[in-house]
Design a protein around this motif. Sequence first.
Motif, PDB file in Angstrom:
ATOM      1  N   GLU A  49      42.167 -24.103 -26.367  1.00  0.00           N
ATOM      2  CA  GLU A  49      43.358 -23.255 -26.260  1.00  0.00           C
ATOM      3  C   GLU A  49      44.560 -24.189 -26.241  1.00  0.00           C
ATOM      4  O   GLU A  49      45.008 -24.623 -25.179  1.00  0.00           O
ATOM      5  N   LEU A  50      45.057 -24.545 -27.402  1.00  0.00           N
ATOM      6  CA  LEU A  50      46.150 -25.504 -27.481  1.00  0.00           C
ATOM      7  C   LEU A  50      47.421 -24.905 -26.873  1.00  0.00           C
ATOM      8  O   LEU A  50      48.006 -23.973 -27.424  1.00  0.00           O
ATOM      9  N   LYS A  51      47.833 -25.445 -25.751  1.00  0.00           N
ATOM     10  CA  LYS A  51      48.983 -24.892 -25.035  1.00  0.00           C
ATOM     11  C   LYS A  51      50.280 -25.038 -25.818  1.00  0.00           C
ATOM     12  O   LYS A  51      51.185 -24.212 -25.690  1.00  0.00           O
ATOM     13  N   TYR A  52      50.368 -26.095 -26.648  1.00  0.00           N
ATOM     14  CA  TYR A  52      51.599 -26.276 -27.414  1.00  0.00           C
ATOM     15  C   TYR A  52      51.617 -25.472 -28.709  1.00  0.00           C
ATOM     16  O   TYR A  52      52.568 -25.564 -29.487  1.00  0.00           O
ATOM     17  N   ALA A  53      50.570 -24.669 -28.913  1.00  0.00           N
ATOM     18  CA  ALA A  53      50.574 -23.679 -29.988  1.00  0.00           C
ATOM     19  C   ALA A  53      50.915 -22.306 -29.413  1.00  0.00           C
ATOM     20  O   ALA A  53      50.786 -21.291 -30.089  1.00  0.00           O
ATOM     21  N   THR A  54      51.336 -22.286 -28.136  1.00  0.00           N
ATOM     22  CA  THR A  54      51.747 -21.061 -27.452  1.00  0.00           C
ATOM     23  C   THR A  54      53.108 -21.319 -26.807  1.00  0.00           C
ATOM     24  O   THR A  54      53.689 -22.401 -26.950  1.00  0.00           O
TER      25      THR A  54
END
Length: 238
Positions: A49-54
């Motif tokens: 869950e890539l946080k920097y894609a959110t």
Amino acid sequence: MGKIVFYGALLLSLLGVATTSAQEVDFDKKMKEYGLVDVQSLDAEILVELKYATEDNFVGENMYGTLTTAYLLPHFARKVVEAQRILRERHPDYSLLVYDAARPISVQRRMRRAVEGTPLQIYVADGARGGRHNYGVAVDLTIIDGAGRPLDMGAGFDHFGEEAWVGNDKDVTLAAYKAYVEALRKRGKISDKAAANRTLLLEIMDAVGLRPYVKEWWHFQERISMSATRERYKLLDF
């Protein structure tokens, strides 16, 4: 209203955090060109869950555009896979959840600009030469339970504060990290459960030869200096 819109647009322009800017480059294609691998291609049970894609990160913006895959250099990815195996041996219903992996230097520079000149800049690597994420040899992760819930680690991802620390800059051993976590517990900074969970993560990652960044319980890297990292690996210059 016109001024608010103008200054809002100006801020996004200066920080370079608009989603569209991250989509101008095909990050997936570039990661592969640099020889990085998808960690889930080695173990599909590792969750990502890539946080920097959110927007759930310290900038509050999607920095990665459409990128949702965790890429790492092959040897480093294998360490994460081995950590997953060890974790499953100890807790069959647990799994690793990756929050961030390889990061293009262009994204690093936008992150750095967001905190430049503030007390928070100690948490964000210099955008000039980059940090370990920008060489594909760092991973941010946590542990989830059988229901898919992240374990309580005492502080959330991207928490900038002592509650997220696992040691002092001089600490370089598992024993020192564990002692620091225990001290946080005794001081009431984190709960008993959070201390146990954080210690588990430290033990698992230490077993595969990775050490934490002492101000971020979620960040793990090789036991070599930053200068050696830059000499050994190629900067993700895109």
